[in-house]
Scaffold this motif. Structure first.
Motif: not given
Ligand SMILES: *Cc1c(COP(=O)(O)O)cnc(C)c1O
Length: 228
Positions: A32-36, A55-57, A77-79, A159-163, A200-203, A216-221, A225-227
């Motif tokens: 669960a990606v809880s940044k922001r 978290e990213s920040y 940590f993913i940022g 491994l991790m990627a954000i294609p 893999g993320m929300s989309g 899978i790293r899911v935030g907005s779904a 929307e981030r705060d």
């Protein structure tokens, strides 16, 4: 109305369906990606049974980790990582998905408390060699692995990627397949048992699961929307 419980159930359903379509059983973990997003939301989701949060920040993450100490949360940590900020990352987190250069790996290793279990890490790969993204290129990652596996305070999990974003599921799958292929090849070349493909993320989580994602790293779904 916003309901974190609904979102959580929907994501779990999407994971289950994608696993079924890929003939996989219970192999995919939700981060669960809880940044922001506020600590209230983290606590709500934790109370529904979610253990892993990303978290990213760094500054924001440090505050949350300190304030939420009483909860047995596993922090990832993913940022992006600045080399002069590695110490708190090495000390406060259980996982780091975004190790993108050897210097960072070395510093995390040196700054991890000796008494703690090794820090779980993934090497970030810049699949589409985008200048806006960090990470090892597909050709650099072999020599990075060769060096990182000798660092005793790090446990190389995968491994991790954000294609590059694409609206086409075939394009999404192609990118994830490249990461999976590299992952298999590295395990073979170095006789490793890496077990993590963080992709893999929300989309695009369905495409990622079809190609072997294990986290899978899911935030907005999940959180909306981030705060800020
Ligand atoms: C923000 C973020 C995510 C989550 O993205 P969503 O599209 O909100 O699901 C996943 N991974 C990384 C590295 C991120 O920074």
């Amino acid at each position: 109305m916003f309901s974190i419980k609904n979102n959580y159930q929907q994501i779990q359903q999407r994971i289950l369906l994608a696993e079924q379509q890929a003939n996989r059983v219970d192999e995919v973990q939700l981060l669960a990606v809880s940044k922001r997003h506020t600590m209230d939301k983290i606590v709500s989701l934790h109370q529904l049974g979610q253990l892993d949060f990303g978290e990213s920040y760094l500054q924001e993450a440090i505050e949350k980790i300190e304030q939420l100490q009483q909860y047995p949360i596993i922090w990832h940590f993913i940022g992006p990582i600045q080399s002069n900020k590695t110490r708190p990352i090495a000390q406060l987190f259980d996982w780091v998905h975004s190790v993108d250069r050897l210097k960072i790996a070395q510093r995390l290793n040196d700054q991890r408390y000796q008494g703690k279990t090794a820090l779980n890490i993934c090497l970030q790969v810049n699949i589409n060699t985008e200048t806006s993204k960090s990470g090892f290129s597909l050709s650099e990652v072999n020599s990075a692995v060769e060096q990182v596996i000798n660092l005793p305070q790090l446990k190389l999990r995968g491994l991790m990627a954000i294609p590059k974003k694409s609206a086409y599921i075939d394009q999404q799958k192609q990118n994830f397949a490249l990461l999976k292929e590299k992952f298999n090849q590295l395990n073979q070349q170095f006789s490793l048992n890496m077990d993590t493909l963080s992709m893999g993320m929300s989309g695009d989580l369905e495409a990622a699961i079809s190609q072997g994602a294990t986290i899978i790293r899911v935030g907005s779904a999940l959180f909306g929307e981030r705060d800020k």
